[in-house]
Design a protein around this motif. Structure first.
Motif, PDB file in Angstrom:
ATOM      1  N   GLU A 132      53.672  78.656  46.465  1.00 24.15           N
ATOM      2  CA  GLU A 132      54.987  79.037  45.956  1.00 24.15           C
ATOM      3  C   GLU A 132      55.362  78.234  44.712  1.00 24.15           C
ATOM      4  N   PHE A 133      55.726  78.919  43.668  1.00 21.02           N
ATOM      5  CA  PHE A 133      56.201  78.369  42.391  1.00 21.02           C
ATOM      6  C   PHE A 133      55.126  77.681  41.549  1.00 21.02           C
ATOM      7  N   TYR A 134      53.928  77.460  42.057  1.00 18.09           N
ATOM      8  CA  TYR A 134      52.908  76.737  41.283  1.00 18.09           C
ATOM      9  C   TYR A 134      52.486  77.517  40.045  1.00 18.09           C
ATOM     10  N   ASP A 135      52.352  78.831  40.155  1.00 18.11           N
ATOM     11  CA  ASP A 135      51.960  79.628  38.985  1.00 18.11           C
ATOM     12  C   ASP A 135      53.005  79.493  37.889  1.00 18.11           C
ATOM     13  N   ARG A 136      54.261  79.677  38.247  1.00 16.39           N
ATOM     14  CA  ARG A 136      55.347  79.570  37.273  1.00 16.39           C
ATOM     15  C   ARG A 136      55.330  78.198  36.593  1.00 16.39           C
ATOM     16  N   LEU A 192      49.452  89.687  33.481  1.00 17.57           N
ATOM     17  CA  LEU A 192      49.941  88.798  34.520  1.00 17.57           C
ATOM     18  C   LEU A 192      51.196  89.317  35.198  1.00 17.57           C
ATOM     19  N   GLY A 193      51.968  90.119  34.531  1.00 18.42           N
ATOM     20  CA  GLY A 193      53.165  90.692  35.134  1.00 18.42           C
ATOM     21  C   GLY A 193      54.097  89.637  35.672  1.00 18.42           C
ATOM     22  N   ALA A 194      54.642  89.871  36.851  1.00 22.96           N
ATOM     23  CA  ALA A 194      55.648  88.988  37.427  1.00 22.96           C
ATOM     24  C   ALA A 194      55.058  87.698  37.980  1.00 22.96           C
ATOM     25  N   GLU A 195      53.726  87.588  38.084  1.00 20.54           N
ATOM     26  CA  GLU A 195      53.142  86.386  38.661  1.00 20.54           C
ATOM     27  C   GLU A 195      53.434  85.143  37.837  1.00 20.54           C
ATOM     28  N   GLY A 196      53.607  85.307  36.530  1.00 23.07           N
ATOM     29  CA  GLY A 196      53.901  84.160  35.684  1.00 23.07           C
ATOM     30  C   GLY A 196      55.291  83.612  35.913  1.00 23.07           C
TER      31      GLY A 196
END
Length: 141
Positions: A82-86, A113-117
């Motif tokens: 959770e939140f690591y990608d962002r 990447l869409g919303a994953e970033g």
């Protein structure tokens, strides 16, 4: 901390140093090499990694006196933590690095990447494996 603060001043205020900052300590040999390609997989799995990997890449991708064109291909599992990608993507940008999805081939515009970033808002987002191309130069999408 003092080392990070000193190198932050040398590169216009970004954390961790940039191409202009001199390599110090045990990493002198690694950071002074002329890297042409950096490859990695599944390197972001804790708080330290999501902060320190972008700082290291910011320096490694400055190979050959800051020449552009040095890239990293990084296999990453999106939505694993959770939140690591962002936070990881924000830290890459803070180091002046660009990233795009290199595999699987993204559909349409935007690098794939869409919303994953960013925070997707899903309770249990689907994990998926991508290969990112990370570089100091702007990346063509």
């Amino acid at each position: 901390e003092a080392e990070g603060s000193a190198s932050g001043k040398a590169d216009g205020g970004r954390e961790g140093g940039g191409c202009e900052a001199a390599a110090r300590g045990p990493f002198v040999a690694i950071l002074s090499e002329a890297w042409e390609l950096v490859v990695g997989s599944d390197l972001v799995y804790n708080e330290a990694g999501k902060a320190m990997l972008p700082r290291l890449l910011g320096r490694l991708l400055c190979s050959r006196g800051g020449a552009r064109g040095v890239s990293m291909y990084y296999a990453h599992t999106l939505n694993r933590y959770e939140f690591y990608d962002r936070d990881f993507f924000a830290a890459l940008e803070a180091q002046g690095l660009s990233y795009v999805q290199a595999w699987p081939q993204p559909e349409g515009d935007g690098g794939g990447l869409g919303a994953e970033g960013a925070f997707s808002g899903e309770l249990f987002p689907e994990q998926r494996i991508v290969v990112l191309r990370i570089s100091r130069a702007p990346v063509d999408r």
